[in-house]
Scaffold this active site. Sequence first.
Site, PDB file in Angstrom:
ATOM      1  N   LYS A  13       0.822  -1.217   0.000  1.00  0.00           N
ATOM      2  CA  LYS A  13       0.000   0.000   0.000  1.00  0.00           C
ATOM      3  C   LYS A  13       0.854   1.265   0.000  1.00  0.00           C
ATOM      4  CE  LYS A  13      -2.431  -0.555   3.707  1.00  0.00           C
ATOM      5  NZ  LYS A  13      -1.722  -1.769   4.178  1.00  0.00           N
ATOM      6  N   ARG A  88     -10.496   1.148   8.857  1.00  0.00           N
ATOM      7  CA  ARG A  88     -10.080  -0.244   9.025  1.00  0.00           C
ATOM      8  C   ARG A  88     -11.251  -1.158   9.354  1.00  0.00           C
ATOM      9  NH1 ARG A  88      -4.037  -0.710  11.289  1.00  0.00           N
ATOM     10  NH2 ARG A  88      -3.184   1.160  10.323  1.00  0.00           N
ATOM     11  N   ARG A 127      11.739  -9.039   5.147  1.00  0.00           N
ATOM     12  CA  ARG A 127      12.244  -7.666   5.043  1.00  0.00           C
ATOM     13  C   ARG A 127      13.504  -7.442   5.877  1.00  0.00           C
ATOM     14  NH1 ARG A 127       6.671  -4.282   4.974  1.00  0.00           N
ATOM     15  NH2 ARG A 127       6.532  -5.056   7.092  1.00  0.00           N
ATOM     16  N   ARG A 160      13.243  -5.770  11.583  1.00  0.00           N
ATOM     17  CA  ARG A 160      12.426  -5.195  12.649  1.00  0.00           C
ATOM     18  C   ARG A 160      11.842  -6.296  13.512  1.00  0.00           C
ATOM     19  NH1 ARG A 160       8.306  -1.270   9.573  1.00  0.00           N
ATOM     20  NH2 ARG A 160       6.978  -2.510  10.922  1.00  0.00           N
ATOM     21  N   ARG A 171      -0.344 -10.549  12.606  1.00  0.00           N
ATOM     22  CA  ARG A 171      -0.783  -9.290  12.003  1.00  0.00           C
ATOM     23  C   ARG A 171      -1.790  -9.540  10.889  1.00  0.00           C
ATOM     24  NH1 ARG A 171       4.527  -6.234  10.281  1.00  0.00           N
ATOM     25  NH2 ARG A 171       3.040  -4.682   9.540  1.00  0.00           N
TER      26      ARG A 171
END
Length: 223
Positions: A13, A88, A127, A160, A171
């Site tokens: 996004k 959301r 990532r 992270r 998530r």
Amino acid sequence: MDVILLGAPGAGKGTQAQYLEQHTGLVHVASGDLFRAALRQGTELGMLAKSYMDRGELVPDELVIRMIIERISQSDCANGVIFDGFPRTRDQALALQSELVDHGRTIDYVLYLRVPDDVLLRRIAGRQTCKTCGYIYNIYYFPSKRPDVCDHCGGKLYQRSDDTLETARHRLQVYFAQTRPLIEYYREQGNLIEIDGQREISLVTETMTAALGLNGSDTEKPI
């Protein structure tokens, strides 16, 4: 034209919002950025939001919407915005729409970046970010030439704490539990357009701008 950009964590996004902003002239309005700016500038709404956060409470939807309305009322947003990160939930969508109507605006299109769960997991859990320059890699899709070393500046790459596989699964579970009713709501409204988000970035951008009728291509119809 006001557009909502939907997609799970890892769907791209943020990347697509930046490209759409460059290609369409619509202004990218991310709820997270608004919070950070309001807190940094010490605005009235920012301090009010901080009072909830300091108590460990969620910032009420009406306050978030006030921040959004304040932002899109500025002159640079006159031609339209891309909403990113809000709404959301279905309740948030209803509240936002009611407020927009009061200000003579409405949601014209909802672009939903659809990406398979296994791809989302690899995008999130793979990532790596450079500590020095912030460049982002992915060990599955575009790794650095040397493990844990940035190709651009030689800085150390790190992952992270919220980008582990276990956290990524959680998530995604939370996202789909909250957002599936929202997707169905916009489908019922007739303004939802599903975009295949696992293709090349440029192809996704081209499809999205075509869906908005902004690049001279055939427009995808809402489904």
